[in-house]
Design a protein around this motif. Structure first.
Motif, PDB file in Angstrom:
ATOM      1  N   GLU A 137       0.586  -1.307   0.068  1.00  0.00           N
ATOM      2  CA  GLU A 137       0.002  -0.109   0.449  1.00  0.00           C
ATOM      3  C   GLU A 137       0.893   1.169  -0.005  1.00  0.00           C
ATOM      4  O   GLU A 137       0.349   1.846  -0.654  1.00  0.00           O
ATOM      5  N   HIS A 138       1.864   1.241   1.326  1.00  0.00           N
ATOM      6  CA  HIS A 138       2.568   2.256   0.682  1.00  0.00           C
ATOM      7  C   HIS A 138       3.573   3.032  -0.393  1.00  0.00           C
ATOM      8  O   HIS A 138       4.367   2.155  -1.117  1.00  0.00           O
ATOM      9  N   PRO A 139       4.607   3.824  -0.542  1.00  0.00           N
ATOM     10  CA  PRO A 139       4.536   4.603  -1.894  1.00  0.00           C
ATOM     11  C   PRO A 139       6.479   3.696  -1.484  1.00  0.00           C
ATOM     12  O   PRO A 139       6.710   3.038  -2.472  1.00  0.00           O
ATOM     13  N   ARG A 140       7.063   3.351   0.126  1.00  0.00           N
ATOM     14  CA  ARG A 140       8.353   3.389  -0.306  1.00  0.00           C
ATOM     15  C   ARG A 140       8.078   1.609   0.643  1.00  0.00           C
ATOM     16  O   ARG A 140       7.378   1.101   1.034  1.00  0.00           O
TER      17      ARG A 140
ATOM     18  N   ARG B 289       2.271   1.236  -3.320  1.00  0.00           N
ATOM     19  CA  ARG B 289       1.001   2.648  -3.559  1.00  0.00           C
ATOM     20  C   ARG B 289      -0.407   1.767  -4.244  1.00  0.00           C
ATOM     21  O   ARG B 289      -1.059   2.656  -4.436  1.00  0.00           O
TER      22      ARG B 289
ATOM     23  N   PRO C 159       5.491  -0.902   8.272  1.00  0.00           N
ATOM     24  CA  PRO C 159       5.814   0.195   9.101  1.00  0.00           C
ATOM     25  C   PRO C 159       7.245   0.236   9.961  1.00  0.00           C
ATOM     26  O   PRO C 159       8.541   1.077  10.807  1.00  0.00           O
TER      27      PRO C 159
END
Lengths: 465, 94
Positions: free
Chosen positions: A36-39, A79, A43
């Protein structure tokens, strides 16, 4: 919509997903990695350059492995939200920039990680009350979000975050840990196998103590106070039966409260895929059932990392590699050395599960303790932040004879908001268990449906499908 | 402003953005959530009876509490979005 085909799809670009992708890509198996995250990194290990973790070297090795891969062996989709899984397995993806993608794969690895577990207290909805993990991620990005903090909740992670804040020049006005000191001490058996992590913990404790921070165990977050945003935190001592001790309240001024009560696994994609689950409170609650090679109960679907038991980045890196090797073995592409490594990893995994059980246990409380605690919470306390369901609504529904989380959800809309219950469904289970005297795992996890993340309704019904 | 930037080896190039109409310098690679914290903007939306301000909670894409308007698109998660040159961020919690 025509489905794109991949031999392997990996859901989750944290340590487990990356380690798995690296093994498969090195063997030349074309895979797809979505996050989901750009990188990538998840976490815990994203922004490795700013990390203070003893696992950073292992992480850096994994990242180097990924960078050295041939591009044709691995497709990375950052993403991108995983919003549905259908038999096949077929995945429905929602890229952040819009549209939908459908993926058909022969094997799926679910490595969707864990999220922080929250318990509610008056004022927990105030701006400035944020997750311990969120504070740690900010520090790793090189941002100290405030000068004065309180760190509170339960479990050993609080100390790690307090140490990171102090190390980066913040003041921790108080560390209020509901867990008791005796429950936080590692058993002798762990000292041998997990020495690096225990030593890291001791050094962090020392750092926090030297900074002058008051470390209080058996101490509850009673209230977060402020007009429009956090200004002070009220803490109080609690006795062993979970009752707070009147007269021990302290009001501590702070700009931010870093709050967390341990972790719980992101099982929802596995649940949607029909994977059998099991409940073990000291491994994080509801988890995905696997065999020793991390195969779930559904043909072609594997699970790796926190979803099989919350145990931290080292366990996730190991399980990602283990799942990758197990897949290669099934495909008949593993030599004797690789099979030997599977056996070694399976053995080491047991030690890391023991570490996980120690790590999670202090944030899980005895039934009587939780009952006294939750019975003391005020009626107007918000339980579901999205739908604004108060504890009063839950008590009334219980009193009216509706005794299960699923029934209360339908009656009150608790957990039916935009976060899809991912913040409060665990809270609701614990509240209902505490107020009815049942065990926390006595209720099945609430059912999940696609889409797993909020998407534009036009997308699902529109011409793009 | 309530936060500050610390020495950080991997900090990206400066990026000019606007936060509630005000020009702000951020750095490539930072999340919108990180920039909001640095600027001391913790109230991001309004919710509930009496519409009290609400702020980010989990920072990892789960809680949906950090939804802000980015370049005119509402309900974008600040924690899952990286800043970009010219980005316009609007919060609703003021």
């Amino acid at each position: 919509m025509a489905a794109e085909r991949f031999e392997i799809a990996i859901a989750g670009g944290g340590p487990a997903g990356i380690a798995c992708a690296a093994v498969l890509a090195q063997a030349g198996v074309p895979g797809l990695l979505i996050d989901e995250h750009p990188r990538l990194g998840g976490p815990g290990l994203r922004d490795a350059a700013g990390a203070f973790s003893p696992f950073a070297p292992a992480w850096a090795r994994t990242v180097r492995a990924i960078r050295s891969l041939k591009k044709e062996a691995l497709t990375v989709l950052p993403r991108t939200g995983l919003i549905g899984i259908e038999p096949g397995p077929r995945l429905l993806l929602a890229p952040e920039e819009g549209g939908l993608r459908e993926i058909a794969c022969r094997r799926l690895v679910i490595a969707t990680g864990a999220r922080e577990r929250f318990l509610p207290f008056p004022g927990w909805t105030l701006p400035g009350v944020i997750a311990t993990g969120a504070v740690q991620m900010l520090l790793k990005q090189g941002i100290l979000p405030a000068a004065d903090f309180v760190v509170g909740g339960a479990g050993p992670f609080l100390l790690a975050v307090a140490a990171d804040i102090v190390r980066r020049g913040g003041r921790v006005r108080a560390l209020a840990n509901e867990s008791r000191l005796a429950d936080l001490l590692p058993p002798p058996g762990l000292l041998a196998g997990q020495g690096v992590k225990i030593l890291d913990g001791l050094l962090r404790t020392l750092r926090v103590l030297v900074s002058g921070t008051r470390i209080a165990h058996g101490t509850r977050l009673l209230e977060a106070r402020g007009a429009g945003r956090l200004q002070a935190v009220v803490t109080a001592r609690v006795d062993k039966s979970g009752r707070h001790l009147p007269g021990t309240e302290r009001v501590v001024p702070a700009a931010l409260l870093a709050m967390g009560f341990g972790f719980t696994a992101n099982i929802e994609p596995a649940q949607l895929a029909g994977c059998p689950l099991f409940f073990e409170d000291t491994l994080g609650g509801w988890l995905v059932q696997t065999d020793e090679s991390l195969r779930t109960g559904v043909e072609g679907i594997y699970a790796a990392g926190e979803v099989t038991g919350v145990g931290g980045a080292e366990k996730s890196l190991l399980e990602g590699r283990l799942a990758g090797l197990a897949i290669l073995e099934e495909m008949g592409r593993l030599d004797a050395a690789g099979r030997g490594e599977i056996t070694r990893l399976q053995r080491k995994r047991k030690a890391l599960l023991s570490f996980g059980r120690w790590f999670n246990r202090p944030s899980r409380f005895a039934a009587a303790c939780r009952t006294n605690w939750f019975a003391s919470l005020p009626d107007e306390l918000t339980i579901c932040r999205c739908e604004e369901v108060r504890l009063r609504d839950i008590r009334r529904t219980l009193a009216a004879g509706c005794r299960t989380p699923a029934g209360i959800k339908k009656a009150t809309r608790c957990g039916m908001g935009v976060c899809q219950g991912n913040t409060c469904k665990g809270i609701l289970q614990e509240v209902v268990a505490a107020l009815t005297g049942g065990p926390p795992g006595g209720f099945p996890p609430p059912s999940v449906r696609a889409p797993l993340r909020p998407v534009d309704l036009g997308l699902l019904g529109g011409d793009t499908v | 402003m309530s936060g500050r930037r610390l020495p950080y080896p991997a900090r990206g190039a400066p990026v000019a953005i606007r936060l509630n109409g005000r020009p702000v310098t951020a750095f490539a690679g930072e999340t919108v959530f990180a920039v909001l914290c640095h600027e001391g903007v913790f109230a991001l939306r309004r919710g509930g009876p009496g519409r009290p301000p609400r702020g980010a909670l989990c920072g990892m894409g789960v809680c949906q509490e950090c939804r802000v308007t980015i370049d005119g698109t509402p309900d974008r998660r600040a924690c899952m979005t990286l800043v970009a040159e010219g980005m316009e961020i609007e919060t609703d919690g003021r």
